[in-house]
Design an enzyme around this catalytic site. Sequence first.
Site, PDB file in Angstrom:
ATOM      1  N   LEU A 194       9.762   6.286  -6.099  1.00  0.00           N
ATOM      2  CA  LEU A 194       8.793   5.534  -5.322  1.00  0.00           C
ATOM      3  C   LEU A 194       9.599   4.587  -4.446  1.00  0.00           C
ATOM      4  CD1 LEU A 194       6.041   4.520  -7.934  1.00  0.00           C
ATOM      5  CD2 LEU A 194       5.932   6.360  -6.250  1.00  0.00           C
ATOM      6  N   ASP A 195       9.181   4.405  -3.208  1.00  0.00           N
ATOM      7  CA  ASP A 195       9.865   3.454  -2.348  1.00  0.00           C
ATOM      8  C   ASP A 195       9.837   2.068  -2.976  1.00  0.00           C
ATOM      9  OD1 ASP A 195      10.325   5.419  -0.447  1.00  0.00           O
ATOM     10  OD2 ASP A 195       8.479   4.980   0.651  1.00  0.00           O
ATOM     11  N   ARG A 196      10.780   1.253  -2.600  1.00  0.00           N
ATOM     12  CA  ARG A 196      10.882  -0.094  -3.181  1.00  0.00           C
ATOM     13  C   ARG A 196       9.555  -0.860  -3.100  1.00  0.00           C
ATOM     14  NH1 ARG A 196      14.621  -4.033   0.082  1.00  0.00           N
ATOM     15  NH2 ARG A 196      12.849  -3.752   1.486  1.00  0.00           N
ATOM     16  N   THR A 226       6.543   0.339  -2.793  1.00  0.00           N
ATOM     17  CA  THR A 226       5.398   1.080  -3.326  1.00  0.00           C
ATOM     18  C   THR A 226       5.278   0.792  -4.816  1.00  0.00           C
ATOM     19  OG1 THR A 226       5.698   2.853  -1.712  1.00  0.00           O
ATOM     20  CG2 THR A 226       4.379   3.366  -3.661  1.00  0.00           C
ATOM     21  N   ARG A 232       3.628   7.980   4.223  1.00  0.00           N
ATOM     22  CA  ARG A 232       3.802   6.985   5.276  1.00  0.00           C
ATOM     23  C   ARG A 232       3.845   7.639   6.658  1.00  0.00           C
ATOM     24  NH1 ARG A 232       8.885   3.625   3.155  1.00  0.00           N
ATOM     25  NH2 ARG A 232       8.532   2.509   5.121  1.00  0.00           N
TER      26      ARG A 232
END
Length: 208
Positions: free
Chosen positions: A56-58, A60, A156
């Site tokens: 997961l992105d930072r 998110t 995104r």
Amino acid sequence: MNVFPFPILFDSRDVVIIDKPAGLAVHPGPKTPDSLEDHLPALANGGFVPVAAHRLDRDTSGCLAVARTRRGAKWLSAAFEERKAKKAYWAILSALPATAEGLVDAPLIKVSTAETGWRMVVRRDGKPARTHWRVLDAATRLVEFRPETGRTHQIRVHAARIGCPIAGDPVYGDGIGPMRLHAQGLAITLPDGQRMEASCDPPADWPI
């Protein structure tokens, strides 16, 4: 004994699903020396050091699967490679889509320049990427995304593709305020037939 500091949504001998907070990177890097990896030893079951099964992105938040054993790591790897992991994401968008639901089918490829660094872009020679979406609440611009594929930054980029970038997205949107993307649900059928499933609410500061 170290105590794992974040909510555990699903717990078994081999696998757990946690609720990762926004702002915490999954893996360490030059700009993120502190990461989720610092906390994963608290989930150990035996001599295996737990590992995140996906990213997961930072910025998110939400559901993230972690392998606690070698068997769990093998199971999760197979589940994601064979697309047996079903994910649901919630996002607040910068604008409301023109229709109540839809499908973005747009291949993605990573590009990099010295000026802007790297990002994912839609391009015909990219890898296949498909995302279903539907509006959950028009007043707050809350939209659910269900990706069929798992490309980097897929949701995104696909949100921006329909003209409605995720609120706060610093790369594909205006970057104003925190990015509002949350992994709301995760369901995986493991090779032994076990069904693991979890969901969690967005962070308390979401304006919904």
